[in-house]
Design an enzyme around this catalytic site. Sequence first.
Site, PDB file in Angstrom:
ATOM      1  N   SER A   1     -10.361  -0.708   6.847  1.00 38.32           N
ATOM      2  CA  SER A   1      -9.688  -0.520   5.425  1.00 38.32           C
ATOM      3  C   SER A   1      -8.879  -1.698   4.949  1.00 38.32           C
ATOM      4  CB  SER A   1      -8.418   0.614   5.404  1.00 38.32           C
ATOM      5  OG  SER A   1      -9.196   1.816   5.301  1.00 38.32           O
TER       6      SER A   1
ATOM      7  N   LYS B   1       1.110  -1.233   0.076  1.00 41.06           N
ATOM      8  CA  LYS B   1       0.001   0.046  -0.046  1.00 41.06           C
ATOM      9  C   LYS B   1       0.954   1.233   0.022  1.00 41.06           C
ATOM     10  CE  LYS B   1      -4.018   1.791   2.564  1.00 41.06           C
ATOM     11  NZ  LYS B   1      -4.843   1.332   3.804  1.00 41.06           N
TER      12      LYS B   1
ATOM     13  N   SER C   1      -9.987   1.517   2.598  1.00 42.12           N
ATOM     14  CA  SER C   1      -8.979   2.230   1.892  1.00 42.12           C
ATOM     15  C   SER C   1      -7.942   1.589   0.936  1.00 42.12           C
ATOM     16  CB  SER C   1      -8.678   3.342   2.526  1.00 42.12           C
ATOM     17  OG  SER C   1      -7.353   2.866   3.715  1.00 42.12           O
TER      18      SER C   1
HETATM   19  N1  GLN Z   1     -13.145   3.926   6.066  1.00 40.91           N
HETATM   20  C1  GLN Z   1     -12.778   4.382   7.142  1.00 40.91           C
HETATM   21  C2  GLN Z   1     -12.325   5.712   7.137  1.00 40.91           C
HETATM   22  O1  GLN Z   1     -12.575   6.258   6.133  1.00 40.91           O
HETATM   23  C3  GLN Z   1     -11.547   3.570   7.487  1.00 40.91           C
HETATM   24  C4  GLN Z   1     -10.096   3.825   6.979  1.00 40.91           C
HETATM   25  C5  GLN Z   1      -9.294   2.975   7.412  1.00 40.91           C
HETATM   26  O2  GLN Z   1      -9.387   2.011   8.003  1.00 40.91           O
HETATM   27  N2  GLN Z   1      -7.946   3.605   7.070  1.00 40.91           N
HETATM   28  O3  GLN Z   1     -11.838   6.308   8.031  1.00 40.91           O
END
Ligand code: GLN
Length: 495
Positions: A178, A79, A154
């Site tokens: 995410s 990532k 994400s």
């Molecule tokens: N979707 C959640 C957010 O927007 C979690 C994102 C994540 O786990 N990095 O913060």
Amino acid sequence: MAGILDLSAREIAKAVHERSVSASEIAEAALARVRERDPHVGAYLSVTEELAREQARRVDERIAAGERPALAGVPTALKDNLCVTGTRTTCASKILENWIAPYDATAVRKLLDAGILPLGKTNLDEFAMGSSCENSALGVTRNPWDLGRVPGGSSGGSVASVASGTATFALGSDTGGSIREPAAFCGVVGFKPTYGRISRYGLIAFASSLDQIGPIANSVADAALVYETLAGFDPYDATTVEREVETVSGNLREDLRGVRVGIVKEFALDALDPAVREVYAQAYRDLERLGAELVEVELPTADYGVATYYLIAPAECSSNLARFDGMRYGLRVEKADVASTYEATRAAGFGDEVKRRILIGTHALSSGYYDAYYVKAQKARTAIADDFKRAFARCDLIASPAASTPAFTFNAKSDPVAMYLMDYYTIPVSLAGLPALSVPCGAVVPEDGTRPMPLGLQLAAPLFSERLLLGAAHAYERATQHALKLPRPQIAKAP
Ligand code: GLN
């Protein structure tokens, strides 16, 4: 040759150890596959061809010298919020678009030492804020099962790389879901270990009390193998825990006899679309068929999870992202004085969602509002963690959906809150710091679609119970084989 790319991480490493194939041959085949498939998917923001080749040569030398690195020659995607020396590390943000990392994240270093081939850096929602990958400022990633749909987020690029078969496994990061939500959307296994189990050193911070690195793979066994390589204390991350890492990959279970699985009363399936509901109901029956005892547990405060998270995570992000001001890193929009340079740099460098979070977080931390928002959210976080503790007095694992729907189409969620709710089931687990994973549990054809889209079952465990969690998930995966029953992704042609 291409056949080797469809083996598991363990099998690939074994083939390299036995010298039936060299790491360099694998690197060439893997890079060719990225060139062929990724233009359709867009999982990668950069392909690190030179690094992959160089590392392959090093692995081949080590093999020749008699070493047997655990992940020798395994094609891997990382990532793009993980620092890898000499690579562009962008967080999918304009503010870091051309920033070259000067050091390796500890997790990356451990994988390189274990012999992986780093193929490239994958797309994400900007600074890992989002659930669809649509918040990336640098590229579009498509769901390999249906290119008209999002991969989730994400860690969207990381899951898409594994689902399209360009990487054997990938690293993601999970703050509120995410790793698990996109893994569910793309029909792969996504695992978030206990907070503090894997070093965050070199993971560009979003919300430091929640961020955790974890593997995304085609099987629980591969996720377990990678986890063993990554877990452990790191002097560079004070939140890592000094505690022995149990071997998990050799202890995967065949059944669930003697395991009590909690089904959360407040997560009643009635709220879900009937077809989705039936998949989860079947998953619970399958757990029972494997010998698990299902018990109802209560998490009365879980419903406050999303509201709590959207104070704590933005508060931490507003502080973490203060360092991006045009002085030391990345983009700089030069103005007459320092204050205007900060302002212009941040205005040009950050996207809308990142700005929204910085505003919410700064407000929640400001004097006068701190007690009403931030302190209250911390109390709610403790209440949620306590609920889990009580629940785990009655069960060993908790099962729930990983997400309430399969992957949606692009631009389907214009309301930020609708997007935030995608993590309804994953966020409470994150707030409690617990280990959890998503494993494929079936598929449904969405109302607005024609192709079956995968769904994921979330299993969560008490702190540091990775061994039980991975063992049980393996038993479920083996017995149900949902990932195999799914039709091949649109992009990954059968070998
Ligand atoms: N979707 C959640 C957010 O927007 C979690 C994102 C994540 O786990 N990095 O913060």
